[in-house]
Design an enzyme around this catalytic site. Sequence first.
Site, mmCIF file in Angstrom:
data_model
loop_
_atom_site.group_PDB
_atom_site.id
_atom_site.type_symbol
_atom_site.label_atom_id
_atom_site.label_comp_id
_atom_site.label_asym_id
_atom_site.label_seq_id
_atom_site.Cartn_x
_atom_site.Cartn_y
_atom_site.Cartn_z
ATOM 1 N N HIS A 183 6.687 79.434 -20.585
ATOM 2 C CA HIS A 183 6.485 78.036 -20.204
ATOM 3 C C HIS A 183 6.922 77.079 -21.308
ATOM 4 C CE1 HIS A 183 3.705 80.198 -17.489
ATOM 5 N NE2 HIS A 183 4.007 79.240 -16.637
ATOM 6 N N TYR A 215 12.211 86.820 -6.592
ATOM 7 C CA TYR A 215 13.506 87.461 -6.351
ATOM 8 C C TYR A 215 13.915 87.385 -4.886
ATOM 9 C CZ TYR A 215 13.287 88.946 -11.156
ATOM 10 O OH TYR A 215 13.228 88.935 -12.531
ATOM 11 N N CYS A 261 20.966 91.118 -14.503
ATOM 12 C CA CYS A 261 19.848 90.275 -14.125
ATOM 13 C C CYS A 261 20.211 89.481 -12.874
ATOM 14 C CB CYS A 261 19.506 89.328 -15.265
ATOM 15 S SG CYS A 261 18.202 88.146 -14.861
ATOM 16 N N ARG A 321 15.797 91.268 -20.722
ATOM 17 C CA ARG A 321 15.090 90.390 -19.785
ATOM 18 C C ARG A 321 13.661 90.898 -19.645
ATOM 19 N NH1 ARG A 321 12.360 87.032 -17.557
ATOM 20 N NH2 ARG A 321 12.632 86.262 -15.441
ATOM 21 N N HIS A 363 5.559 78.380 -7.261
ATOM 22 C CA HIS A 363 5.454 78.863 -8.636
ATOM 23 C C HIS A 363 6.390 80.051 -8.835
ATOM 24 C CE1 HIS A 363 3.234 81.094 -11.975
ATOM 25 N NE2 HIS A 363 3.680 79.967 -12.527
#
Length: 652
Positions: free
Chosen positions: A214, A497, A359, A296, A189
């Site tokens: 989503h 990340y 980002c 972001r 996930h």
Amino acid sequence: KVPFHHWSIILIDCSFLPYIKMLSRLYHVRNSARQQCRCGSIVQRSLASTSAIGSSARSAAATSRLHEIAIGASCNSSDKSSYMYNSSAIIGALAAAASYLSLSDNNDSMKNKVLAEQASSRTHPSPTPSDKNGVFELDTDPAAEEIDIDTVPIYTSADVAKNNGKNGSCIWMSYGGIIYDVTNFIHNHPGGSERILLAAGSAVEPYWHLYRQHFATDLPMQLMTRMIVGRLAEEDQDAIDAQMEQMVEENEDPYVHEPTRSDVLIVHGDQPMNAEVPADVLTSSYITPSDLFYIRHHHPVPFLTSNDSANFSLDIDINVSGDEGAKDAKDAKNKNTFKVTMEDLKKLPKVEVVATLQCSGNRRGDMNSVKRTSGTAWSQGAISTSKWGGARLTDVLKFAGIDDPVALTEQDGVQKHVRFESLDGMRASIHMEKATNPYGDVIVAYEMNDEPLTRDHGYPLRVVVPGYAAVRNVKWLKRIEIATSEAEGAWQQGLNYKTLPPSVTDAKSVNLEKMPSMTEVAVFSGITHIDTEENNLSKTKYKPGKTVMVKAKGWAWSGGGRNIVRVDLTGDGGSSWATANIVEGGDQKFGRAWAWVFWECEVPAVVEKDGTVQLSSKAVDLAFNSQPESVAHAWNVRGLGNNSWHTATRRV
């Protein structure tokens, strides 16, 4: 003009099954709370059912491309002041999808024309589908795509609740009347396993009401199609709908206080807001105007009332977490927590740092040309530069009671971390060595471009960690603590990340705890402008294979404060190279080059068969790190850290 509650039925009749998902965005923006829930329920149920059914008449690539066109068209026509999709945008999007769908499989020229027209509009960028499988095609199980939803078992909410992952059970969740077994997906996930487990054994709807990312792409439903195990009893789904209706009526929409944004930005998703800077704007100013700085977000922007702002303070815990010497760790923690007000911070020596933030997923869209990744398909515009003003982190720690932060760093030989926590619950950390380095220039910032931080960029406080991935530059900072371990949560220790090897597509096959999270980043560059010589503009039709001179402009940046020493460009696929002139940012301090450079270059380029020239750029930094040629070699399932050659084209 069609009543909204009839749309899903009409769409089914018109064979627009994949695009019902787009209407689910309206679940959050209708005129009344009651209508939101009832319409949302219709859309969610239709979406879940039609996603499961699939369609043998369309390939996964075509379906995904149509969805991309539809979402892009609605973004292009959205109400820029509120960023809510309107009925005209939806109808226009469906018309665009219909024009593509109606093209026969053997009419490639017409298909390409439609794609070209869509690509020319300012919508969020999406990679061109590959010839073989299509960018967005997932390795889905064909059997799952063709499932007959009417034949799967019916379960109750009580049955779902029993499958909550405890005592060795599977993990089930329901959404829109469909039940999914997500047991094998938990580790993959993107938002972290702890977050998805909140919905274990229950309905997803209340959580997706907040985590509306989503709805930004079709990826969640494509992934969930593989996991269907049954249908939820209709009376139980009715109860969930009623719960959602009550929740929306009794609670304020979490996105109601979102700031107003510039309509120049390219919006990938508006709840939460994720928007990048268009290429033609990116290098128009060395210091990015605050309203054009890329955005972001993972959550709604925290909203502080005037009273909240006046009484705001930063909590700093100077007790080193993990110290077993304290009898009562909780009391020790409370005893050593220090509150620092905005007035306190502004009494400390003010420091200004010009730093670029990028980002970690910038240029993820290019990685999708190899294989689809999970996350926003950024082009090159998720990068910006500001002048940040605030107090050094070391000065803040000293003010809170740490006499010598550097000595604490070396104390006991134990690795220490500085943890940051945001008002929106986001947590990240950096190593103590970076935090206390007198030349690392880490600051607690309260200004951006000589003005108070904007809400989108961290008001009232954020940490700025120059040379690091932007995720470590925590916005809306509310707490700092010293610890012997990294910050907990998906943004530091989870998959979010962490750059997995190219061969790994299942996080369960690796030990994430032993993989470092993104901190100091690599070397990057981008091409923002390509111009032919003035006397050649549209006056001469060049034959393929001819070499022409073009002028290019762009940016380059390296992490860790490493100065950019060179930017090379090629117009013939790497057979020859031209070196750019660095026109701004080339005079930064040695090893403290926290901001990008701007460059210009004249490049000989070969005209391609389609009448375009194609340029590629690669930057070289102080350590003589250079960008790799192939994005395939940098591919990873999360689409992080793409620093392959940047390529841009222009018709001559």
